[in-house]
Write an enzyme that holds these catalytic residues in place. Structure first.
Site, PDB file in Angstrom:
ATOM      1  N   HIS A   1       0.823  -1.219   0.000  1.00 44.72           N
ATOM      2  CA  HIS A   1       0.000   0.000   0.000  1.00 44.72           C
ATOM      3  C   HIS A   1       0.862   1.277   0.000  1.00 44.72           C
ATOM      4  O   HIS A   1       0.724   2.102  -0.916  1.00 44.72           O
ATOM      5  CB  HIS A   1      -0.988  -0.041   1.171  1.00 44.72           C
ATOM      6  CG  HIS A   1      -1.592   1.276   1.519  1.00 44.72           C
ATOM      7  ND1 HIS A   1      -2.408   1.975   0.655  1.00 44.72           N
ATOM      8  CD2 HIS A   1      -1.470   2.049   2.631  1.00 44.72           C
ATOM      9  CE1 HIS A   1      -2.774   3.117   1.233  1.00 44.72           C
ATOM     10  NE2 HIS A   1      -2.217   3.186   2.416  1.00 44.72           N
TER      11      HIS A   1
ATOM     12  N   HIS B   1       4.121   6.532   5.503  1.00 47.90           N
ATOM     13  CA  HIS B   1       2.990   7.319   5.993  1.00 47.90           C
ATOM     14  C   HIS B   1       2.140   6.627   7.055  1.00 47.90           C
ATOM     15  O   HIS B   1       1.453   7.290   7.819  1.00 47.90           O
ATOM     16  CB  HIS B   1       2.113   7.821   4.834  1.00 47.90           C
ATOM     17  CG  HIS B   1       1.148   6.804   4.298  1.00 47.90           C
ATOM     18  ND1 HIS B   1       1.450   5.980   3.246  1.00 47.90           N
ATOM     19  CD2 HIS B   1      -0.116   6.475   4.679  1.00 47.90           C
ATOM     20  CE1 HIS B   1       0.413   5.195   2.995  1.00 47.90           C
ATOM     21  NE2 HIS B   1      -0.552   5.472   3.844  1.00 47.90           N
TER      22      HIS B   1
ATOM     23  N   GLU C   1       1.010   5.656  12.785  1.00 42.06           N
ATOM     24  CA  GLU C   1      -0.350   5.241  13.108  1.00 42.06           C
ATOM     25  C   GLU C   1      -0.461   3.728  13.354  1.00 42.06           C
ATOM     26  O   GLU C   1      -1.098   3.296  14.301  1.00 42.06           O
ATOM     27  CB  GLU C   1      -1.260   5.646  11.933  1.00 42.06           C
ATOM     28  CG  GLU C   1      -2.721   5.321  12.106  1.00 42.06           C
ATOM     29  CD  GLU C   1      -3.458   6.330  12.977  1.00 42.06           C
ATOM     30  OE1 GLU C   1      -2.832   7.297  13.429  1.00 42.06           O
ATOM     31  OE2 GLU C   1      -4.670   6.116  13.204  1.00 42.06           O
ATOM     32  N   ASP C   2       0.190   2.948  12.513  1.00 46.19           N
ATOM     33  CA  ASP C   2      -0.062   1.501  12.542  1.00 46.19           C
ATOM     34  C   ASP C   2       1.014   0.648  13.193  1.00 46.19           C
ATOM     35  O   ASP C   2       0.777  -0.518  13.507  1.00 46.19           O
ATOM     36  CB  ASP C   2      -0.266   0.981  11.103  1.00 46.19           C
ATOM     37  CG  ASP C   2      -1.570   1.487  10.515  1.00 46.19           C
ATOM     38  OD1 ASP C   2      -2.384   2.027  11.279  1.00 46.19           O
ATOM     39  OD2 ASP C   2      -1.769   1.344   9.301  1.00 46.19           O
TER      40      ASP C   2
ATOM     41  N   ASP D   1      -2.788   8.617  -0.695  1.00 48.35           N
ATOM     42  CA  ASP D   1      -3.174   7.528   0.205  1.00 48.35           C
ATOM     43  C   ASP D   1      -4.651   7.186  -0.012  1.00 48.35           C
ATOM     44  O   ASP D   1      -5.031   6.030  -0.194  1.00 48.35           O
ATOM     45  CB  ASP D   1      -2.927   8.005   1.647  1.00 48.35           C
ATOM     46  CG  ASP D   1      -3.405   7.016   2.696  1.00 48.35           C
ATOM     47  OD1 ASP D   1      -3.248   5.798   2.476  1.00 48.35           O
ATOM     48  OD2 ASP D   1      -3.924   7.465   3.737  1.00 48.35           O
TER      49      ASP D   1
ATOM     50  N   ASP E   1     -25.348  14.244 -25.087  1.00 49.88           N
ATOM     51  CA  ASP E   1     -25.300  14.498 -26.525  1.00 49.88           C
ATOM     52  C   ASP E   1     -24.668  15.832 -26.854  1.00 49.88           C
ATOM     53  O   ASP E   1     -25.294  16.731 -27.400  1.00 49.88           O
ATOM     54  CB  ASP E   1     -26.702  14.413 -27.134  1.00 49.88           C
ATOM     55  CG  ASP E   1     -27.140  12.959 -27.245  1.00 49.88           C
ATOM     56  OD1 ASP E   1     -26.299  12.086 -26.985  1.00 49.88           O
ATOM     57  OD2 ASP E   1     -28.308  12.724 -27.574  1.00 49.88           O
TER      58      ASP E   1
HETATM   59 MN    MN Z   1      -2.487   4.567   4.167  1.00 48.54          MN
END
Ligand code: MN
Length: 751
Positions: free
Chosen positions: A76, A100, A104-105, A167, A287
């Protein structure tokens, strides 16, 4: 004239069918080597090396984590980096993209990133993490607008937004494995929040993809129906499109003009929005044949315009020259509409390659879009910034490289915070807890006692920062504090506090005035209730008061003496019968405290001071009277009664104006704390001040004011104003201070 492929304006990852949304079937896995290969085209080898190092760090940090699709998590960040590499962003942004999610993770701390990759990368990653933590909660349009602004305001560096957008784009491309409700929520958020941001930043290619993906995920059925309609219509149109295109190309070549022609096709989401917004049918929206002619220079644009107007008749009133007068967002092109061969309108946009770049990917080229409702600071600065951006874009070979060092404050005058329910409040920069409370509601402001910022108690004067969740703690019976006026910054808070204090003072004055008049009448064994009503009414009329409250207020504020009013109210015969013919002078002297006349205190009841009178009873700063002291009151016009200590030298003044003095006495029950001034001579020694201050605090008293004056080499004099309950409290404090070995002397000062 070379023939360009159809619809080449937009090609990246667009879901073309109804069954392959968000999938990349058969796409070979993108590797770090592929990324480095791309980067080698525009970055230095050592920068590419740093990026590779960031990749390895990220891969290790995310080790063992998987995406919902089952791929290793690092795929990712790698894909996010790829999107930014396609935009030719600088190496710091690419590194931040690869890292990034580590804060956070994976619990990696910012400082660690700073040591490994420098402050700039650490700041970028930290910025992206902060945006990720903020959850958009409500659906209201105004809230979405504020939320977007908050995201922008939190971002000092525009690259944070770019990483965040990339992201989000990759997350949108890979929505498939998610549960339907989560998919819809993310799609909704993307359309409400991220699409407008991308739009304002002029990131049109990215925006269009976010829109199409968002539309497909949020309304799969509608998307499918429209896609099918477009597929059918496209088949019928192909031939006509090709015919018109060839005709224009031929004529341009004939005139010796170089350029390329792109057939434009409307995107599904914009077709959908037009149908909904303008209530028109699919064919009316679809159209229309649309072309874009991209040429080498401005001069050619006008010549190309002449060519197409010669080829097909222009529709009157549809011609727009955004080159001569560019849109306020910097967009430039010539727009015209022609009558096509089968009665179908042909929309033509003519612009240069440079203009095209700005229109498609030029960052912030659309910054001020629809921002015309604002004026002043931020707006002007944004415009100025935009002007510079355009200037730089013109000069830079690569339209995006300039952002490398662009650090901006997009909303320098505003701050955005959440209520506990997730509503976003916009306040001016520097706004405090009290400002927030008044912004929520006047009653909340009037009764606030504390605030919680992100669940932690904080003083009301705390200045708020972007993204904080603020909760106001109120208490029944709490009142605005005049000291708030020292720190509030919003007009609403200021006006409400002032207004409250004014009303309060008026209420307090009424209450005091009533007590004073009652007391004065009681001297003659009378009361308002016992007096003939018409006598009271006549007096109110003479003094031009609407009601008794007005009179009380005037007395309470010290503008009118209660004794004189009482005299006017007492029937003449009463005065005469009770006091003979002595007249007003005698009446007046009767009400002057007897002890002032050198005698004993009179038997008449003095006014009792309870400490709760508020702003109409104040305590003189010359002598600082406290409960237990002998006191008397001085009636001061507009201010009510000022209480002095009997020992105060200003009391000597009474003889010239005895009518201004009033007999007062401390009540039995007194509430509040009273300032009193003491002088302490201390030995010059490190920490002497702190020792004295600590002793005072230990005794449960506050220090109101403190001055230190060095007397000689050996001693200093401290003048301290402390707040005490009464004389007993003060005596205890003085005893405690006197016991300190650094203290040579302590005494109370009385003006
Ligand atoms: Mn991310």
């Amino acid at each position: 004239m070379s023939a360009a492929p159809e619809s080449s304006v937009y090609v990246a990852h667009l879901p073309v069918g109804d069954d392959d949304i968000g999938k990349h079937r058969g796409a070979p896995a993108f590797s770090i080597d592929d990324l480095c290969g791309m980067l080698a085209h525009y970055l230095e080898p050592d920068q590419v090396d740093q990026i590779r190092r960031a990749y390895l760090f990220g891969a290790e940090a995310h080790q063992g984590q998987q995406r919902l699709s089952g791929e290793p998590y690092i795929s990712h960040p790698l894909a996010v980096a790829r999107i930014l590499a396609e935009m030719h962003l600088d190496h710091h942004s690419i590194m931040a993209a690869l890292l990034h999610d580590v804060i956070e993770d994976t619990g990696t701390i910012k400082e660690h990133l700073a040591t490994e990759f420098g402050d700039e990368v650490a700041e970028l990653v930290d910025g992206v993490s902060k945006l990720t933590q903020i959850k958009f909660q409500t659906k209201a349009e105004a809230q979405a607008e504020n939320f977007r602004k908050m995201l922008m305001a939190m971002t000092r560096d525009i690259r944070v937004i770019l990483v965040k957008l990339a992201d989000r784009l990759h997350n949108m491309r890979t929505l498939e494995p998610m549960a339907p409700d989560k998919r819809r929520r993310i799609a909704r958020e993307t359309l409400d929040i991220y699409v407008p941001i991308a739009h304002r930043l002029g990131l049109n290619t990215l925006r269009l993809e976010l829109e199409e993906l968002g539309f497909a995920a949020l309304y799969p059925m509608r998307y499918r129906v429209l896609a099918e309609a477009v597929r059918k219509a496209r088949g019928n149109r192909k031939e006509v499109l090709q015919k018109i295109k060839l005709a224009i190309e031929g004529r341009l070549a004939q005139e010796g003009l170089t350029g390329r022609i792109l057939g434009r096709e409307k995107h599904l989401y914009s077709v959908y929005q037009k149908m909904r917004g303008k209530h028109v049918s699919f064919s009316e929206v679809f159209d229309v044949y649309a072309f874009r002619i991209i040429v080498d220079k401005v001069d050619t644009c006008y010549r190309a315009l002449g060519v197409v107007h010669g080829l097909y008749k222009p529709v009157p009133g549809k011609f727009k020259d955004y080159i001569a007068i560019s849109k306020s967002n910097g967009y430039q092109a010539i727009h015209t509409v022609l009558f096509g061969p089968y009665g179908v309108p042909i929309e033509v946009q003519i612009r240069t390659e440079d203009m095209n770049k700005v229109a498609e990917a030029g960052i912030a080229a659309h910054w001020l879009y629809k921002a015309g409702d604002k004026s002043g600071g931020a707006h002007v600065r944004a415009r100025e910034w935009l002007r510079e951006v355009l200037e730089m874009q013109k000069n830079a070979g690569n339209s995006l490289e300039f952002i490398e060092n662009v650090k901006i404050d997009l909303f320098p005058d505003e701050v955005y915070v959440f209520t506990p329910k997730g509503k976003i409040m916009q306040l001016v920069r520097g706004a405090t807890g009290v400002d927030f409370a008044y912004a929520v509601h006047t009653d909340v402001g009037n009764s606030c006692v504390a605030i919680k910022i992100d669940r932690h108690l904080a003083p009301l004067s705390t200045a708020l920062s972007n993204g904080q969740t603020v909760e106001v703690i109120t208490a029944a019976g709490a009142k605005p504090n005049p000291s708030w006026l020292n720190f509030v910054v919003t007009g609403k808070a200021r006006a409400n506090i002032r207004n409250y204090l004014k009303n309060l003072k008026s209420e307090e004055a009424i209450s005091l005035g009533q007590r004073l008049l009652d007391k004065a009448l009681a001297e003659a064994s009378l009361s308002i209730a016992k007096l003939p009503q018409e006598r009271v009414m006549t007096l109110l009329k003479d003094f031009k008061f609407k009601n008794l409250e007005g009179l009380y207020e005037d007395i309470g504020l010290g503008n009118r003496m209660a004794t004189l009013v009482a005299h006017r109210l007492i029937p003449d015969d009463d005065v005469e019968s009770e006091r003979g013919r002595s007249g007003i002078k005698d009446v007046l002297t009767r009400y002057v405290p007897a002890w002032l006349k050198g005698g004993e205190r009179s038997a008449s009841q003095p006014l009792l001071i309870k400490g709760t009178e508020g702003m109409v009873v104040t305590f003189a700063k010359c002598c600082h009277p406290i409960p237990g002291d002998q006191i008397l009151g001085f009636v001061s016009a507009g201010r009510g009664i000022v209480i002095h200590s009997e020992e105060c030298k200003n009391v000597a003044d009474f003889r010239s104006r005895p009518e201004k003095w009033i007999d007062v006495q401390w009540a039995q029950e007194i509430s509040g704390e009273f300032p009193v001034e003491v002088r302490v001579d201390v030995v010059n020694k490190r920490g002497a001040l702190a020792t004295v201050a600590a002793a005072i605090a230990e005794m449960g008293a506050n220090i109101d004011n403190l001055q230190l004056e060095e007397r000689d080499g050996k001693y200093s004099t401290l003048t301290i104003v402390i707040e005490v309950r009464d004389r007993v409290h003060l005596a205890k404090i003085m005893r405690r201070i006197r016991s300190l070995d650094i203290v040579a002397r302590i005494n109370r000062t009385k003006g």
